[in-house]
Write an enzyme that holds these catalytic residues in place. Structure first.
Site, PDB file in Angstrom:
ATOM      1  N   TYR A 155     -59.775 -35.385  44.305  1.00 21.65           N
ATOM      2  CA  TYR A 155     -60.596 -34.099  44.718  1.00 21.65           C
ATOM      3  C   TYR A 155     -61.657 -34.928  44.573  1.00 21.65           C
ATOM      4  O   TYR A 155     -62.525 -34.370  45.421  1.00 21.65           O
ATOM      5  CB  TYR A 155     -59.949 -33.183  43.422  1.00 21.65           C
ATOM      6  CG  TYR A 155     -60.361 -32.234  44.670  1.00 21.65           C
ATOM      7  CD1 TYR A 155     -60.053 -31.175  45.174  1.00 21.65           C
ATOM      8  CD2 TYR A 155     -61.496 -31.036  43.572  1.00 21.65           C
ATOM      9  CE1 TYR A 155     -60.319 -30.105  45.687  1.00 21.65           C
ATOM     10  CE2 TYR A 155     -61.811 -30.504  43.586  1.00 21.65           C
ATOM     11  CZ  TYR A 155     -61.395 -29.444  44.954  1.00 21.65           C
ATOM     12  OH  TYR A 155     -62.158 -28.412  44.951  1.00 21.65           O
ATOM     13  N   LYS A 159     -64.554 -34.820  47.740  1.00 25.19           N
ATOM     14  CA  LYS A 159     -65.502 -33.496  48.130  1.00 25.19           C
ATOM     15  C   LYS A 159     -66.692 -34.424  48.412  1.00 25.19           C
ATOM     16  O   LYS A 159     -67.674 -34.058  49.121  1.00 25.19           O
ATOM     17  CB  LYS A 159     -65.456 -32.455  46.992  1.00 25.19           C
ATOM     18  CG  LYS A 159     -64.296 -31.620  47.267  1.00 25.19           C
ATOM     19  CD  LYS A 159     -64.198 -30.585  48.230  1.00 25.19           C
ATOM     20  CE  LYS A 159     -63.292 -30.255  47.829  1.00 25.19           C
ATOM     21  NZ  LYS A 159     -62.589 -28.851  49.177  1.00 25.19           N
TER      22      LYS A 159
END
Length: 247
Positions: A155, A159
């Site tokens: 993740y 990002k």
């Protein structure tokens, strides 16, 4: 109303930050497309909320990781409201595990949605945005992309990848006077945060100078500003909305 006559597509808009963004943009006069993958009931609840407040919205199902579905979404947007003028890339998923326990499937799934979905949506709506008088691309990242976070290697990578993508696409869009910016929220009061144990939440708050978690409205307000004419000279920026957390 700053966004009157604008058509705003918000991916992952059936809940959480995406829902707040959709409602906020509609309150500024935009025609809003509430994208969802599987939460149909919640998406139509958002549309109902917008319409009851006098706004205009439609719900459109599409898995952003599937470019054919994104292409089909664009056709529905055009048929309902005309070409999109604002795209908010908000859809994302998490598959949290320590890196030593993470499989390639866990890695690829998050990459496919969180970065592949950004590619698909931006590619499909690129001409609409750059042809618009005040075209806007707004990517939703996270403070996790700036700081990293235990158990979120996949993740956090996606990002942080949005930072380079935003800066680069801003350069490529500049000739058309369209802008591209990125919002990196801190920890926000959503149902995702509610699953975090209280003791962990307390440790997180200790790291936030303002001493509180963000409200969804804190993020939605920034997105509304970026979508409006007021931000016309701002592009390629990464805006941390995180209560003062260092990175």
């Amino acid at each position: 109303m700053d966004l009157e006559h604008q058509t705003c597509v918000v991916t992952g808009a059936s809940r959480g930050i995406g829902r707040g963004i959709a409602v906020e943009l509609a309150s500024e006069g935009a025609n809003v497309v509430v994208n969802y993958r599987s939460s149909e009931g919640e998406a139509y609840d958002v549309v109902e909320e917008i319409e009851e407040a006098g706004g205009s919205a439609i719900a459109v199902q599409a898995d952003v990781a599937n470019i054919d579905e994104v292409e089909a979404m664009r056709k529905k947007v055009t048929n309902a409201f005309g070409p999109a003028t604002v795209l908010v890339n908000n859809a994302g998923i998490t598959v949290d595990k320590k890196f030593t326990n993470m499989t390639r499937e866990d890695w690829d799934r998050v990459m496919d949605v969180n970065l592949g979905g950004i590619f698909n949506c931006t590619s499909v709506f690129f001409d609409d945005i750059t042809d618009a008088k005040d075209g806007r691309l707004i990517n939703i990242s996270s403070v996790v992309g700036q700081q990293g976070n235990y158990g979120q290697a996949n993740y956090a990578t996606t990002k942080s990848g949005l930072f380079g993508f935003t800066r680069t696409i801003a350069l490529e869009m500049a000739r058309s006077r369209a802008t591209a910016n990125c919002v990196a929220p801190g920890f926000v009061k959503t149902d995702m945060l509610e699953t975090v144990p209280d003791r962990v939440q307390e440790k997180i708050i200790q790291r936030i100078p303002l001493g509180r978690f963000a409200e969804v409205d804190d993020i939605a307000g920034m997105v509304s500003f970026l979508a409006s004419p007021k931000s016309s000279y701002m592009t390629g920026q990464i805006l941390g909305v995180n209560g003062g957390m260092e990175w």
